[in-house]
Enzyme design. Sequence first.
Site, PDB file in Angstrom:
ATOM      1  N   TYR A 131       0.849  -1.192   0.000  1.00 13.01           N
ATOM      2  CA  TYR A 131       0.000   0.000   0.000  1.00 13.01           C
ATOM      3  C   TYR A 131       0.884   1.242   0.000  1.00 13.01           C
ATOM      4  O   TYR A 131       1.579   1.526   0.970  1.00 13.01           O
ATOM      5  CB  TYR A 131      -0.898  -0.002   1.238  1.00 13.01           C
ATOM      6  CG  TYR A 131      -2.130   0.879   1.138  1.00 13.01           C
ATOM      7  CD1 TYR A 131      -2.334   1.762   0.089  1.00 13.01           C
ATOM      8  CD2 TYR A 131      -3.115   0.809   2.121  1.00 13.01           C
ATOM      9  CE1 TYR A 131      -3.475   2.547   0.010  1.00 13.01           C
ATOM     10  CE2 TYR A 131      -4.260   1.594   2.053  1.00 13.01           C
ATOM     11  CZ  TYR A 131      -4.436   2.466   1.007  1.00 13.01           C
ATOM     12  OH  TYR A 131      -5.559   3.244   0.950  1.00 13.01           O
ATOM     13  N   LYS A 156      -1.050  -0.975  -4.259  1.00 17.41           N
ATOM     14  CA  LYS A 156      -2.258  -0.171  -4.141  1.00 17.41           C
ATOM     15  C   LYS A 156      -1.832   1.275  -3.908  1.00 17.41           C
ATOM     16  O   LYS A 156      -1.049   1.555  -2.996  1.00 17.41           O
ATOM     17  CB  LYS A 156      -3.120  -0.668  -2.983  1.00 17.41           C
ATOM     18  CG  LYS A 156      -4.419   0.107  -2.804  1.00 17.41           C
ATOM     19  CD  LYS A 156      -5.203  -0.429  -1.618  1.00 17.41           C
ATOM     20  CE  LYS A 156      -6.481   0.385  -1.425  1.00 17.41           C
ATOM     21  NZ  LYS A 156      -7.246  -0.043  -0.239  1.00 17.41           N
TER      22      LYS A 156
END
Length: 291
Positions: A131, A156
């Site tokens: 992330y 992400k």
Amino acid sequence: MDLSGVLFFPVTPFDAGGALAGDVLAEHLRRGLEHRPGGVFVACGTGEFSALSEAEHAQAVRVATETVGGRVPVLAGAGGPIGAALAQAHAARDAGADGLLLMPPYLASGPREGYAAYVAAVAGVLPTIVYQRGPVVLDPEQAVELARLPGVVGIKDGLGDIDRMQRTVLAVREERPDFLFFNGLPTAELTVPAYRGIGVELYSSAVFCFAPEIATAYLNGDERLIKEFYAPLVRLRGKVPGYAVSLVKAGVRHRGLDVGGVRPPLVEPSAEHLDELVRLIKSGLALVGAQ
């Protein structure tokens, strides 16, 4: 890892005493599964990852894997201090999760090789999506280095730098055509067209938690929702820090499932903002012909 369609990031319900309500989480998941999400990401940002103890995290993941029953992939949040991240990763693996969404390390910074070692340690337990948000800002070369690590399957993006992401996507997919990229901005639907333009189709949908009918209609091409639902929702979300989670939880409660409140430092929506949220949900459901 086969992920497609709307990705479901469930909230973490708490009971009247403040404890994790596993039975309510199971019901929340069952209701979402009726609308066929492409994957379930439990105990992540919308699930108040940072507010959960390791035992609560393990409980949430176990409830998710048991409830989903293999119908779609289940990924769990992990991150923070390396010891906690590894404990979460092992608990998720033991519960039968398919992978991890790796949050940034906590209050620690180091050179890129240090972060690569952090990622490698966790990705050695379960397939891992990195992330990119907060202190984790990857340049294309660093993203390629991470993509080469065994077990790292995706990135992400929670930053929203489209230029950086375009260069990153091009660089990584030169070596890994199957590598996964996600639009991870809050209320991601508002920026889906921009991310699709650079080859990023996957996105997280917090709206799916409380209005899966709206989230699914948007995925299927109802562009009216951008102007008439998502843009006003983003304006409301921006009024108070933490509303990206507390508004979602309030929306779930409004739709008839008592998932409790949020934990500090998050705060509940004000009465005025809650009324605005309810109006938005009502108008969005009317747009897509749902109740």
